[in-house]
Design a protein around this motif. Sequence first.
Motif, PDB file in Angstrom:
ATOM      1  N   GLN A   2      -1.825   2.276 -14.920  1.00  0.00           N
ATOM      2  CA  GLN A   2      -0.371   2.453 -14.982  1.00  0.00           C
ATOM      3  C   GLN A   2       0.314   1.836 -13.764  1.00  0.00           C
ATOM      4  O   GLN A   2       1.378   1.231 -13.877  1.00  0.00           O
ATOM      5  CB  GLN A   2      -0.037   3.944 -15.083  1.00  0.00           C
ATOM      6  N   ILE A   3      -0.328   1.988 -12.598  1.00  0.00           N
ATOM      7  CA  ILE A   3       0.225   1.374 -11.385  1.00  0.00           C
ATOM      8  C   ILE A   3       0.224  -0.138 -11.518  1.00  0.00           C
ATOM      9  O   ILE A   3       1.183  -0.816 -11.140  1.00  0.00           O
ATOM     10  CB  ILE A   3      -0.582   1.808 -10.139  1.00  0.00           C
ATOM     11  N   TYR A   5      -0.901  14.353   0.497  1.00  0.00           N
ATOM     12  CA  TYR A   5      -0.320  13.855   1.749  1.00  0.00           C
ATOM     13  C   TYR A   5       1.027  13.187   1.489  1.00  0.00           C
ATOM     14  O   TYR A   5       2.016  13.451   2.184  1.00  0.00           O
ATOM     15  CB  TYR A   5      -1.291  12.864   2.408  1.00  0.00           C
ATOM     16  N   ALA A   6       1.074  12.311   0.476  1.00  0.00           N
ATOM     17  CA  ALA A   6       2.312  11.585   0.162  1.00  0.00           C
ATOM     18  C   ALA A   6       3.402  12.541  -0.311  1.00  0.00           C
ATOM     19  O   ALA A   6       4.576  12.381   0.044  1.00  0.00           O
ATOM     20  CB  ALA A   6       2.031  10.532  -0.915  1.00  0.00           C
ATOM     21  N   ALA A   7       3.002  13.542  -1.106  1.00  0.00           N
ATOM     22  CA  ALA A   7       3.986  14.504  -1.605  1.00  0.00           C
ATOM     23  C   ALA A   7       4.568  15.327  -0.459  1.00  0.00           C
ATOM     24  O   ALA A   7       5.783  15.571  -0.407  1.00  0.00           O
ATOM     25  CB  ALA A   7       3.332  15.420  -2.633  1.00  0.00           C
ATOM     26  N   GLU A   8       3.710  15.748   0.473  1.00  0.00           N
ATOM     27  CA  GLU A   8       4.184  16.518   1.616  1.00  0.00           C
ATOM     28  C   GLU A   8       5.085  15.680   2.522  1.00  0.00           C
ATOM     29  O   GLU A   8       6.099  16.147   3.027  1.00  0.00           O
ATOM     30  CB  GLU A   8       2.997  17.044   2.418  1.00  0.00           C
ATOM     31  N   GLU A  41       0.829  -1.206   0.000  1.00  0.00           N
ATOM     32  CA  GLU A  41       0.000   0.000   0.000  1.00  0.00           C
ATOM     33  C   GLU A  41       0.867   1.261   0.000  1.00  0.00           C
ATOM     34  O   GLU A  41       0.535   2.258  -0.633  1.00  0.00           O
ATOM     35  CB  GLU A  41      -0.936  -0.008   1.211  1.00  0.00           C
ATOM     36  N   GLN A  42       1.992   1.208   0.703  1.00  0.00           N
ATOM     37  CA  GLN A  42       2.911   2.345   0.706  1.00  0.00           C
ATOM     38  C   GLN A  42       3.493   2.578  -0.682  1.00  0.00           C
ATOM     39  O   GLN A  42       3.616   3.732  -1.127  1.00  0.00           O
ATOM     40  CB  GLN A  42       4.023   2.113   1.732  1.00  0.00           C
ATOM     41  N   ARG A  43       3.826   1.504  -1.380  1.00  0.00           N
ATOM     42  CA  ARG A  43       4.355   1.637  -2.742  1.00  0.00           C
ATOM     43  C   ARG A  43       3.307   2.239  -3.675  1.00  0.00           C
ATOM     44  O   ARG A  43       3.606   3.111  -4.497  1.00  0.00           O
ATOM     45  CB  ARG A  43       4.799   0.260  -3.270  1.00  0.00           C
ATOM     46  N   ILE A  44       2.055   1.769  -3.509  1.00  0.00           N
ATOM     47  CA  ILE A  44       0.977   2.285  -4.355  1.00  0.00           C
ATOM     48  C   ILE A  44       0.704   3.750  -4.052  1.00  0.00           C
ATOM     49  O   ILE A  44       0.468   4.551  -4.958  1.00  0.00           O
ATOM     50  CB  ILE A  44      -0.288   1.423  -4.171  1.00  0.00           C
ATOM     51  N   LEU A  45       0.779   4.130  -2.786  1.00  0.00           N
ATOM     52  CA  LEU A  45       0.591   5.539  -2.416  1.00  0.00           C
ATOM     53  C   LEU A  45       1.634   6.419  -3.092  1.00  0.00           C
ATOM     54  O   LEU A  45       1.314   7.509  -3.592  1.00  0.00           O
ATOM     55  CB  LEU A  45       0.670   5.698  -0.897  1.00  0.00           C
ATOM     56  N   GLU A  46       2.873   5.959  -3.134  1.00  0.00           N
ATOM     57  CA  GLU A  46       3.942   6.727  -3.785  1.00  0.00           C
ATOM     58  C   GLU A  46       3.653   6.910  -5.270  1.00  0.00           C
ATOM     59  O   GLU A  46       3.885   7.987  -5.842  1.00  0.00           O
ATOM     60  CB  GLU A  46       5.289   6.030  -3.589  1.00  0.00           C
ATOM     61  N   LEU A  47       3.140   5.869  -5.902  1.00  0.00           N
ATOM     62  CA  LEU A  47       2.839   5.948  -7.336  1.00  0.00           C
ATOM     63  C   LEU A  47       1.623   6.845  -7.597  1.00  0.00           C
ATOM     64  O   LEU A  47       1.551   7.528  -8.614  1.00  0.00           O
ATOM     65  CB  LEU A  47       2.605   4.538  -7.896  1.00  0.00           C
TER      66      LEU A  47
END
Length: 217
Positions: free
Chosen positions: A175-176, A209-212, A160-166
Motif C-alpha cells: 500500500q505504501i 514511536y511515530a504515533a507518539e 524515510e520520514q514519509r514512509i514512517l508516517e505511512l
Amino acid sequence: MTISVFLLDDHEIVRRGLAQLLELEDDIEVVGEAATAAQAAVRLPALRPDVAILDVRLPDGDGVTVCRDVRSTLDPPPACLMLTSYADDEALFGAIMAGASGYLLKQVAGVDLVGAVRTVAAGGSLLDPKATAAVLERLRNGESAGAESDPRYDALSPQEQRILELVADGLTNRQIGGELHLAEKTVKNYVSSVLHKLGYARRTEAAVYAAERRHRH
C-alpha cells in the motif's frame, strides 16, 4: 577463569578466523556462533557467554539491535563488542545507546582484539570517551529542543520520514508503494533502514514511536 565468547557474523570465514585467533588463548573459549540475528536471538540466551562479538550489519537485522535485546533480557548480560567494516557515526551512536562495551573496526590487529575481549570481560569499556561525550551531547540537545528534535528521527531522510508516517497509519509495504509510486521491495528496504536508524527490531515499535511523536506535536 575462562572467558566464554559468542561470535555473530554473516561471513563464515570471518567467524572461523576469529574463533581460531581466540582459541589460541588459554583463558578464552568460543562457546557458540551465529550467522544471523535470528540465530543469535535463540543461541545467546542458551549459551549465556561472558562476551558477545557482534557484526554491526547482518542480512536480517543488525548487531546493535541484538546487543540491546540481549542486554535487556539476560541477567547477567554479556559484554558486547561491536565489530564493523566501516566507521559509521550512526552505528556508533546506536551501539553506545544499546549498552555496548566496545566498537571495533574489522581491521583491528589480532592482539588488540584479544585484549579487547579481556578488557570488556573484566567490566572495562573500549568506547572512545570523545564519542561517548558526543552521544550524550546529542541526547541533551534533543531533550532541550523538545519533541521537535530527536537525533534518531533527524537521521531519517525525507522519504524515510514519509514512509514512517505511512507505517504509523497501518499501511502495508504494498500500500505504501502504491501511495508513493515505489516498488514493494524498495519500500521494504526503506522500512528496514528506518528500523535500523530508530533502533527498533519490529515494525510495530516504529509505528508506536511515530504515533507518539505525532501526538506530541
